[in-house]
Every structure is written in C-alpha cells, then in structure tokens.
Design an enzyme around this catalytic site. Structure first.
Site, short mmCIF file in Angstrom:
data_model
loop_
_atom_site.label_atom_id
_atom_site.label_comp_id
_atom_site.label_asym_id
_atom_site.label_seq_id
_atom_site.Cartn_x
_atom_site.Cartn_y
_atom_site.Cartn_z
N SER A 145 0.84 -1.19 0.00
CA SER A 145 0.00 0.00 0.00
C SER A 145 0.87 1.24 0.00
O SER A 145 2.08 1.18 0.23
CB SER A 145 -0.92 0.00 1.23
OG SER A 145 -0.18 0.42 2.35
N LYS A 146 0.23 2.36 -0.24
CA LYS A 146 0.95 3.63 -0.28
C LYS A 146 1.60 3.92 1.07
O LYS A 146 2.62 4.57 1.15
CB LYS A 146 0.00 4.76 -0.66
CG LYS A 146 -0.57 4.54 -2.06
CD LYS A 146 -1.35 5.71 -2.60
CE LYS A 146 -1.87 5.37 -3.99
NZ LYS A 146 -2.57 6.43 -4.65
N ARG A 147 1.00 3.43 2.13
CA ARG A 147 1.53 3.70 3.47
C ARG A 147 2.73 2.83 3.84
O ARG A 147 3.52 3.20 4.68
CB ARG A 147 0.42 3.54 4.52
CG ARG A 147 -0.31 4.84 4.81
CD ARG A 147 -1.69 4.58 5.36
NE ARG A 147 -2.57 4.15 4.27
CZ ARG A 147 -3.31 3.06 4.29
NH1 ARG A 147 -3.28 2.24 5.30
NH2 ARG A 147 -4.09 2.77 3.27
#
Ligand code: GLU
Length: 510
Positions: free
Chosen positions: A272-274
């Site tokens: 994920s982007k995180r």
C-alpha cells in the site's frame, strides 16, 4: 495477431502514480513495442470528486523519467502523435463527455440498461434494512422488478419520461442477465466462469451527464481500437461486466490480461501507499507533495536510477525464464511475453531494488556520477570535476546511491577533523609517532609521487625492518581518513598529494 496491436494505460488522476501503476504502464509499453503496436495514454477523469490537480502532469513526468513513452495521449500534439489524435482523441474522458450518452441510450433501447430513480437515502435504507437481517443488499435481478425499487422496468414509459422531464435525478443501470453462466478469458489466468446471478446492476451513467468508469472505459477502448487490455488484478472483478457490455453493444472483445498484485515485502497483503513510509522505501516514482503539504518520497529523489526502477518493476510478476536479471528497456521489449507473467502476487523486495541500483551505478561513467555528486554537495563547488571523477572511480563499488558518496569519500576533499575512538585505540601505540615520522621521511624523499612508488618504498621499509604492516598502515590510514575505512591507503595518498599527506600525518603525531 492480425490487427495492429493497440494498448492503453488509463489512470484516473486521483493522486500520484504508485509504482504498481508504473508497472502496469511498463508492461503495456513492453507489449506494444514488442508487437510493433501503439501505446496510448488515456486519462480517466470522469469522477470529478476524486480529481486531483497536477496528478496528470505527475503521471506523464514520472513515466517520462522511466523512459516509458506514449504514441498517443493528451500531452502530445497532433503532429507528434502522427495525427492519430484526430481519429482517436481527445484522450481525457472529461473532454469526451458528450459522446457517452448515446451509448447509454443504445443500451436502454436494446433492453440492456434501464433508468433508476432511487435516491441515495432510499438506497441507504434498503442497505440498512438488509444488514439488520444479516443480508447484503444487491441491486439486481432478484429485486429490480419487485416494486420496492423505482426504475423504468416497473414504471410505464410515460411515467419514466415524466420523471426525467421533471428533472428528477436518475442513473442508468446495466441490466445484468439472470441465470446465465458467463465464460471469461484472461491471457494470464486462463478460462473462468461466472454465475451472472451474483452480479449487481452497475451504474453506467448519471443524470449529471457523466458516465461512470465502466461505460466510459468500454466505449473508449472500443472507439480507440484497443486490442489488449493489460491492467492490475484489482480490475478482475469488473471483467464480467465489461464482457457483458461488449456483448450488449455487439462489439469485438479485446484480449484481457490482469497483472498480479504487488505484495508487501513480508509477502502478506497488497503493497500500500503507506507501507513505504512505514518501512522506509519509496512507493512513488517521483517525490509528491500532496495538496495538504505532506511529502511522499520518490525513487528519483532517493537516488535511484530510472534503469534500476524499470528493471526491478519488470521482475514484479514477469520473469524471462532464464538466469538473466539485468535487462535494459530495449532488452525487455525484446524478451517480454505475457505468457511469462505469473498470476500469483509478486513480493516487493526493497533490497533487490538497491541491488539493481548498485549494478546500474557501476555502469555509469565516473564523470557523469561526479556531476551528480557535485550537484548535491556544496563542499565540492570549487573542486575540479576530473578530480571528483577519479575519487568516484575509487569508491563507487561500495556505494548504492550517489548520496552515499560523501560518507565514503569526504577525506579526499577535507582533512579529518576528529579520529574514530575505537579505531584510535586499536591503531595508536607507543611506537606510532616514531613510525609515522619515518613514513613522513619516506614520503618527503619520494620524488615521483605515484601509487606504485609509494607502495614499493613504504612496504619495502616495513618488510626490511620486520615492523609488521598493521603497526604502520593502521595509524597511517587513521591519519589520512580519521577512521579505519576507505579505499587503498596509497590511492588516497596519491590523490590528496604529497603536502597534504605529510600535513595529515603530522597532525596525528601531534
Ligand atoms: N481508470 C482505471 C484505473 O485507474 C483504469 C482501469 C483499466 O485499465 O481498465 O486504473
């Protein structure tokens, strides 16, 4: 393949492009170039609520940095796109807005779609009602004609017309077939069957005049003569509807290939982007500043070479079937084959990306690296670029990024200002000053100040007097570097020159 291959990358400009998106673009590009086809950029901006200013420019810039170029797209002018813009453009869906309605109308006319007037509150009520009974509300064949839902399947033609003319909000929904088994084919996943009874009647068009993703996507793929749809696995659930839409229009279905998910380094769950921020690696090609000011790291700014990024992305889901790991973009074009793309998720390995970067760094010219090094270190502003290039040649083998260079080479440019404590304990003995004084004497006497001469003289003196290499070389290195690190001591002496060598040894003796 008889028809000319045409593929597209169709991002929605809702934020920066994640490396998963770059991989999708790359695989499309490789496939197009391999088959002598066209690669189209289409901006899917029908959802105005999620539109982010600057996202389109970011996408173009990021792919450009990677060397992934388009044959057609909103950013190219008609001439450079070989005038295909006129036939296939515009390439932003918001600029094609007016052409979708007729296709929605066509589906209504042939019985494959219908108007629905249920308000958001009504739909929410149905959803909550179902939840209370432990059920899930799906708008489809089993309830669309029961009377509780308000749509043109239960209203008379006149009633429907009256509502539309009165300006009531409506959507146009696809009428998913009941009791059918749908056969789907995906190049990577093979044959699949779907029971149409599980499908919901997706919204295709809204009364604000905007099509939804599904309708716009299919209409544009058809009008732009797309032959192969290569996209991420997250779109696999849409495949059934897309196939039904093609059938409803009576259009030829393109070939589909859904690329495997990119997984977290642990192998568990989608990257994920995180994750990048959490685990300390970039997930975006270029640094991105969000409208709220938060900055996300980019591969470019972190010191990755585009060749390394392209190479590691190619291996996320594809492999050549050989031991070869290093591939230029041209080599990837030559070897790429959708048949060698896996369906299992591809684990993202940040260490491997560094390994690729290290490799591509060694391939670069020392002079080019020196320019990059100079650009990021103010200390080097006045230093001759050829000298910096020589230093780079001595240290780059131990570096992964240009950002590592200073740590590995500062002593070529400035004398140590302190000495590593542990190293000092190890290197400095009672006899050290006398030995270093003798090194100064030898250096002073060395007329031709070359690596070979220095080495022969100092090593000769150590052996003849049976001194032991460590007793001389360790403090000598400490004097020059400030620590027991760095490339060959004689290389360092040669590079900094006679006077500076003597000065640094004297400083340590003192
Ligand atoms: N607009 C979709 C996206 O953001 C395109 C999906 C597709 O390629 O069909 O990825």
């Amino acid at each position: 393949m008889s028809k000319k291959v045409r593929v597209r990358f169709a991002p929605s400009p809702t934020g920066p492009l994640h490396i998963g998106g770059v991989r999708t673009a790359l695989f499309n590009y490789l496939f197009a170039k391999k088959h002598g086809g066209d690669f189209v950029l289409r901006i899917e901006d029908t959802d105005q609520n999620r539109y982010v200013e600057g996202a389109e420019a970011y996408i173009v810039e990021a792919l450009n940095w990677c060397g992934i170029s388009f044959d057609e797209g909103p950013h190219l002018n008609a001439l450079s796109a070989g005038n295909k813009n006129e036939k296939f453009g515009p390439y932003r869906q918001s600029e094609r807005k007016d052409l979708y309605k007729q296709y929605a109308d066509e589906l209504i006319a042939n019985g494959n779609a219908y108007y629905a007037f249920d308000t958001a509150e009504q739909l929410d009520g149905h959803r909550k009602g179902h939840e209370a009974e432990g059920k899930t509300f799906i708008y489809n064949w089993h309830n669309r004609e029961k009377g509780r839902l308000i749509n043109s399947l239960v209203l008379t033609e006149a009633e429907t017309k009256a509502k539309i003319e009165a300006g009531e909000d409506y959507v146009i929904r696809f009428k998913s077939p009941q009791d059918e088994t749908l056969h789907l084919t995906d190049t990577i996943r093979g044959h699949m069957t779907i029971d149409t009874n599980v499908l919901d009647d997706k919204v295709l068009f809204k009364s604000d005049g905007m099509p939804t993703y599904h309708l716009a996507n299919i209409v544009d793929d058809h009008l732009m003569e797309i032959t192969h749809v290569i996209r991420g696995e997250e779109w696999l659930p849409s495949l059934a509807l897309h196939q039904l839409l093609y059938d409803a229009f009576g259009w030829e279905v393109p070939e589909f290939a859904h690329l495997p998910l990119i997984l977290k380094p642990t192998g568990k769950g989608k990257l994920s982007k995180r994750d990048g921020d959490k685990m300390g690696f970039p997930v975006f090609p270029l640094e991105y500043t969000a409208p709220d000011g938060t900055i996300s790291k980019g591969y470019k700014e972190e010191g990755y070479f585009p060749e390394a990024v392209v190479n590691f992305l190619a291996f996320l889901g594809w492999n050549p079937g050989t031991e070869q790991e290093i591939f230029s973009l041209e080599e990837l074009v030559a070897d790429f084959d959708l048949a060698r793309v896996n369906k299992a998720g591809a684990r993202f390995d940040p260490d491997k990306t560094k390994w690729f970067n290290h490799h591509y760094m060694q391939q670069q010219l020392d002079l080019d690296l020196a320019e990059q090094f100079k650009a990021i270190r103010p200390e080097l502003a006045e230093i001759d670029i050829n000298y910096i290039a020589l230093v780079v040649g001595l240290i780059k083998e131990r570096a992964t990024f240009v950002q590592d260079f200073w740590e590995l080479s500062h002593f070529f440019f400035t004398a140590p200002t302190s000495y590593d404590e542990k190293a000092s304990k190890k290197a400095l003995k009672n006899e050290t000053p006398a030995l270093l004084q003798e090194v100064i004497n030898i250096v002073t006497r060395t007329k031709e100040f070359t690596v070979q001469n220095l080495q022969a003289k100092i090593k000769g003196w150590i052996t003849e007097n049976d001194i032991g290499f460590g007793k001389v070389m360790m403090p000598l290195r400490l004097a020059l570097v400030g620590a027991l690190q760095g490339p060959d001591v004689f290389d360092i002496m040669f590079m900094i020159g006679k006077a500076e060598t003597i000065k640094r040894i004297e400083t340590l003796i003192k």
